[in-house]
Scaffold this motif. Sequence first.
Motif, PDB file in Angstrom:
ATOM      1  N   PHE A 166      11.259  -0.333 -54.903  1.00 17.86           N
ATOM      2  CA  PHE A 166      10.604  -1.534 -55.416  1.00 17.86           C
ATOM      3  C   PHE A 166       9.278  -1.166 -56.052  1.00 17.86           C
ATOM      4  CE2 PHE A 166      13.770  -3.516 -52.886  1.00 17.86           C
ATOM      5  CZ  PHE A 166      13.967  -4.772 -53.446  1.00 17.86           C
ATOM      6  N   VAL A 167       8.989  -1.788 -57.212  1.00 15.66           N
ATOM      7  CA  VAL A 167       7.704  -1.628 -57.881  1.00 15.66           C
ATOM      8  C   VAL A 167       7.016  -2.988 -57.844  1.00 15.66           C
ATOM      9  CG1 VAL A 167       6.568  -1.120 -60.081  1.00 15.66           C
ATOM     10  CG2 VAL A 167       8.587   0.198 -59.385  1.00 15.66           C
ATOM     11  N   GLY A 177       6.138 -10.178 -60.960  1.00 14.96           N
ATOM     12  CA  GLY A 177       5.918  -8.796 -61.378  1.00 14.96           C
ATOM     13  C   GLY A 177       6.643  -7.751 -60.559  1.00 14.96           C
ATOM     14  N   ILE A 178       7.499  -8.176 -59.618  1.00 14.71           N
ATOM     15  CA  ILE A 178       8.217  -7.222 -58.763  1.00 14.71           C
ATOM     16  C   ILE A 178       9.565  -6.861 -59.374  1.00 14.71           C
ATOM     17  CG2 ILE A 178       9.340  -6.916 -56.506  1.00 14.71           C
ATOM     18  CD1 ILE A 178       7.135  -8.497 -55.240  1.00 14.71           C
ATOM     19  N   SER A 179       9.882  -5.564 -59.381  1.00 17.62           N
ATOM     20  CA  SER A 179      11.196  -5.122 -59.852  1.00 17.62           C
ATOM     21  C   SER A 179      11.861  -4.254 -58.806  1.00 17.62           C
ATOM     22  CB  SER A 179      11.073  -4.257 -61.120  1.00 17.62           C
ATOM     23  OG  SER A 179      10.324  -4.906 -62.110  1.00 17.62           O
ATOM     24  N   LYS A 180      13.169  -4.399 -58.714  1.00 18.09           N
ATOM     25  CA  LYS A 180      13.955  -3.452 -57.926  1.00 18.09           C
ATOM     26  C   LYS A 180      14.485  -2.433 -58.928  1.00 18.09           C
ATOM     27  CE  LYS A 180      18.011  -3.017 -55.002  1.00 18.09           C
ATOM     28  NZ  LYS A 180      19.124  -3.729 -54.361  1.00 18.09           N
ATOM     29  N   VAL A 181      14.189  -1.175 -58.705  1.00 20.63           N
ATOM     30  CA  VAL A 181      14.524  -0.119 -59.652  1.00 20.63           C
ATOM     31  C   VAL A 181      15.645   0.739 -59.069  1.00 20.63           C
ATOM     32  CG1 VAL A 181      13.618   1.947 -60.793  1.00 20.63           C
ATOM     33  CG2 VAL A 181      12.201  -0.106 -60.615  1.00 20.63           C
ATOM     34  N   SER A 182      16.773   0.766 -59.762  1.00 18.42           N
ATOM     35  CA  SER A 182      17.941   1.461 -59.207  1.00 18.42           C
ATOM     36  C   SER A 182      18.092   2.888 -59.699  1.00 18.42           C
ATOM     37  CB  SER A 182      19.211   0.696 -59.553  1.00 18.42           C
ATOM     38  OG  SER A 182      19.110  -0.603 -59.026  1.00 18.42           O
ATOM     39  N   ALA A 183      17.415   3.232 -60.808  1.00 19.33           N
ATOM     40  CA  ALA A 183      17.543   4.591 -61.365  1.00 19.33           C
ATOM     41  C   ALA A 183      16.276   4.935 -62.137  1.00 19.33           C
ATOM     42  CB  ALA A 183      18.749   4.643 -62.300  1.00 19.33           C
ATOM     43  N   ALA A 184      16.025   6.223 -62.309  1.00 13.03           N
ATOM     44  CA  ALA A 184      14.801   6.694 -62.961  1.00 13.03           C
ATOM     45  C   ALA A 184      14.567   6.033 -64.321  1.00 13.03           C
ATOM     46  CB  ALA A 184      14.853   8.212 -63.107  1.00 13.03           C
ATOM     47  N   MET A 206      13.136   1.387 -50.655  1.00  9.06           N
ATOM     48  CA  MET A 206      13.915   0.259 -50.174  1.00  9.06           C
ATOM     49  C   MET A 206      14.369   0.553 -48.750  1.00  9.06           C
ATOM     50  SD  MET A 206      17.225  -1.722 -51.659  1.00  9.06           S
ATOM     51  CE  MET A 206      18.009  -2.886 -50.515  1.00  9.06           C
ATOM     52  N   THR A 207      14.540  -0.507 -47.966  1.00  3.77           N
ATOM     53  CA  THR A 207      15.093  -0.318 -46.627  1.00  3.77           C
ATOM     54  C   THR A 207      16.468   0.345 -46.763  1.00  3.77           C
ATOM     55  OG1 THR A 207      15.910  -2.577 -46.788  1.00  3.77           O
ATOM     56  CG2 THR A 207      13.854  -2.261 -45.592  1.00  3.77           C
ATOM     57  N   ALA A 208      16.921   1.017 -45.709  1.00  2.60           N
ATOM     58  CA  ALA A 208      18.158   1.805 -45.769  1.00  2.60           C
ATOM     59  C   ALA A 208      19.387   0.958 -46.128  1.00  2.60           C
ATOM     60  CB  ALA A 208      18.377   2.519 -44.435  1.00  2.60           C
ATOM     61  N   HIS A 209      19.370  -0.308 -45.771  1.00  2.00           N
ATOM     62  CA  HIS A 209      20.444  -1.252 -46.097  1.00  2.00           C
ATOM     63  C   HIS A 209      19.753  -2.514 -46.564  1.00  2.00           C
ATOM     64  CE1 HIS A 209      23.318   1.219 -43.764  1.00  2.00           C
ATOM     65  NE2 HIS A 209      22.245   1.479 -43.047  1.00  2.00           N
ATOM     66  N   LYS A 210      20.520  -3.414 -47.218  1.00  2.00           N
ATOM     67  CA  LYS A 210      19.894  -4.688 -47.573  1.00  2.00           C
ATOM     68  C   LYS A 210      19.437  -5.347 -46.272  1.00  2.00           C
ATOM     69  CE  LYS A 210      20.315  -8.987 -50.073  1.00  2.00           C
ATOM     70  NZ  LYS A 210      21.084 -10.007 -50.739  1.00  2.00           N
ATOM     71  N   PRO A 211      18.117  -5.631 -46.171  1.00  2.00           N
ATOM     72  CA  PRO A 211      17.597  -6.098 -44.880  1.00  2.00           C
ATOM     73  C   PRO A 211      17.834  -7.597 -44.673  1.00  2.00           C
ATOM     74  CG  PRO A 211      15.827  -6.016 -46.474  1.00  2.00           C
ATOM     75  CD  PRO A 211      17.056  -5.534 -47.194  1.00  2.00           C
ATOM     76  N   ARG A 212      17.773  -8.037 -43.428  1.00  2.00           N
ATOM     77  CA  ARG A 212      17.632  -9.463 -43.168  1.00  2.00           C
ATOM     78  C   ARG A 212      16.145  -9.757 -43.284  1.00  2.00           C
ATOM     79  NH1 ARG A 212      20.889 -10.914 -37.751  1.00  2.00           N
ATOM     80  NH2 ARG A 212      19.989 -12.967 -38.173  1.00  2.00           N
ATOM     81  N   GLU A 213      15.783 -10.891 -43.896  1.00  2.00           N
ATOM     82  CA  GLU A 213      14.369 -11.201 -44.131  1.00  2.00           C
ATOM     83  C   GLU A 213      13.914 -12.263 -43.148  1.00  2.00           C
ATOM     84  OE1 GLU A 213      12.778 -10.915 -47.922  1.00  2.00           O
ATOM     85  OE2 GLU A 213      14.513  -9.848 -48.741  1.00  2.00           O
ATOM     86  N   VAL A 214      13.016 -11.863 -42.278  1.00  2.00           N
ATOM     87  CA  VAL A 214      12.573 -12.745 -41.209  1.00  2.00           C
ATOM     88  C   VAL A 214      11.047 -12.889 -41.226  1.00  2.00           C
ATOM     89  CG1 VAL A 214      14.597 -12.366 -39.755  1.00  2.00           C
ATOM     90  CG2 VAL A 214      12.664 -10.815 -39.580  1.00  2.00           C
ATOM     91  N   GLU A 215      10.579 -14.061 -40.856  1.00  2.32           N
ATOM     92  CA  GLU A 215       9.157 -14.363 -40.986  1.00  2.32           C
ATOM     93  C   GLU A 215       8.642 -15.070 -39.738  1.00  2.32           C
ATOM     94  OE1 GLU A 215       8.818 -16.549 -44.727  1.00  2.32           O
ATOM     95  OE2 GLU A 215       9.270 -14.727 -45.849  1.00  2.32           O
ATOM     96  N   TYR A 239      14.715 -11.331 -52.901  1.00  2.00           N
ATOM     97  CA  TYR A 239      14.111 -12.656 -52.852  1.00  2.00           C
ATOM     98  C   TYR A 239      13.106 -12.787 -54.005  1.00  2.00           C
ATOM     99  CZ  TYR A 239      12.492 -16.812 -50.236  1.00  2.00           C
ATOM    100  OH  TYR A 239      12.175 -18.085 -49.828  1.00  2.00           O
ATOM    101  N   ASP A 240      13.641 -13.029 -55.200  1.00  2.00           N
ATOM    102  CA  ASP A 240      12.791 -13.070 -56.398  1.00  2.00           C
ATOM    103  C   ASP A 240      12.253 -14.488 -56.641  1.00  2.00           C
ATOM    104  OD1 ASP A 240      15.066 -14.382 -57.235  1.00  2.00           O
ATOM    105  OD2 ASP A 240      15.678 -12.839 -58.664  1.00  2.00           O
ATOM    106  N   TYR A 241      11.445 -14.628 -57.691  1.00  2.00           N
ATOM    107  CA  TYR A 241      10.765 -15.910 -57.970  1.00  2.00           C
ATOM    108  C   TYR A 241      11.760 -17.048 -58.092  1.00  2.00           C
ATOM    109  CZ  TYR A 241       7.383 -19.228 -59.987  1.00  2.00           C
ATOM    110  OH  TYR A 241       6.571 -20.326 -60.212  1.00  2.00           O
ATOM    111  N   GLU A 242      12.820 -16.817 -58.851  1.00  2.00           N
ATOM    112  CA  GLU A 242      13.811 -17.865 -59.072  1.00  2.00           C
ATOM    113  C   GLU A 242      14.439 -18.319 -57.744  1.00  2.00           C
ATOM    114  OE1 GLU A 242      17.254 -16.669 -61.313  1.00  2.00           O
ATOM    115  OE2 GLU A 242      17.944 -18.746 -61.475  1.00  2.00           O
ATOM    116  N   THR A 243      14.777 -17.339 -56.918  1.00  2.25           N
ATOM    117  CA  THR A 243      15.404 -17.654 -55.630  1.00  2.25           C
ATOM    118  C   THR A 243      14.430 -18.406 -54.724  1.00  2.25           C
ATOM    119  OG1 THR A 243      16.638 -15.616 -55.895  1.00  2.25           O
ATOM    120  CG2 THR A 243      16.713 -16.632 -53.718  1.00  2.25           C
TER     121      THR A 243
END
Length: 339
Positions: A166-167, A177-184, A206-215, A239-243
């Motif tokens: 993640f950047v 302004g957050i991006s998930k970057v999958s390749a160089a 990134m976490t080792a697996h898609k995480p559960r998001e808890v608050e 969990y992006d802006y649109e979501t």
Amino acid sequence: MKRRILLLAGGQSGEHEVSLMSARSVLGALPRDRFDVTPVVISKEGRWLPPTETQKALESGAAPTGGDLVLHRVASAEGYDAVFPLLHGPMGEDGTVQGLLTLAGIPFVGSGVLGSAVSMDKVMTKQVLASAGIPQVAWRLAVRREWQRAPQAVEARAAELGFPLFVKPANLGSSVGISKVSAAAELRPALDLAFSLDRRVILEAMTAHKPREVEVGVLGNDAPIASPVGELRFEADFYDYETKYTEGLATMHVPADLPPEVSERIRETALRAFRALDCAGLARVDFFYVEETGEVLLNEVNTMPGFTTTSMYPKLLEAAGYGYSELVTRLVELALEER
Ligand code: ATP
Ligand code: MG
Ligand code: MG
Ligand code: MG
């Protein structure tokens, strides 16, 4: 005697509109028999709007321009018992407004300069929490000047974390302004975007697996309480802006369906983070729970979380026994409390 409250909303960050939504809810909920509330909207240019312009902005949901220089208005804010700086992101949640109010000698809701500034900056937060022994993902810092002069060095540092990563702008919120970057090959546009919004950028494994998001919602000053744990569920890749802001794309589950030991660990960690960062009043502490490994990783601490009647923070505190009106009242009391 009724307390006179100044409610600040809007502000200069990418979360201007979100703040105005929160402000409408809080305005409707502060009990009028106890509080005299004056809203002041801060335009996107950072100026404080007079009453009629403020009213218009609250109705229309945005204030691109207008208003007076901040310092003029702060001087006239002396007549208030407390300020509720319901502002998200830089120039609001980051210690700047808190510094101004501290200088003016006006009590305010939420964390002071130190807690606000450190919690706003994702790199500073990670450094402080690491020294408190709180588990987090691996990360790297990059600054704009480096990105301009030696982009390969920044790219190499990112690659150390592996993909996907993640950047993020270090000081922002709402996933702006957050991006998930999958390749160089995807790094460059992600870094350009993040650096267009901030001088400091965090690269996160990134976490080792898609995480559960808890608050967890934390409420209090030096003896804070932690709410039950809540979970966000959504279909999107992250969990992006649109979501976050499109009705129906995410659902909140309070309390989260977790093993009791995991919930307790999360709540206890939230309180430790709140103290380590010298937060006050309120914070929403966000975690990743990696079910496959059992890891609980602290993602970030939001010192002025979204505050509409349907936002996560009020929902979490509702589960702890605080109705919305009661919660905003409690926050003002905490602002006025001797510490
Ligand atoms: P907020 O609106 O809560 O203030 P924010 O803009 O500060 O959010 P983050 O919470 O840091 O942003 O990240 C936004 C989302 O991106 C997270 O909720 C999660 O879905 C995803 N995400 C961020 N970092 C990671 C990571 N290291 N591993 C996995 N997912 C991540
Ligand atoms: Mg945040
Ligand atoms: Mg935030
Ligand atoms: Mg977040």
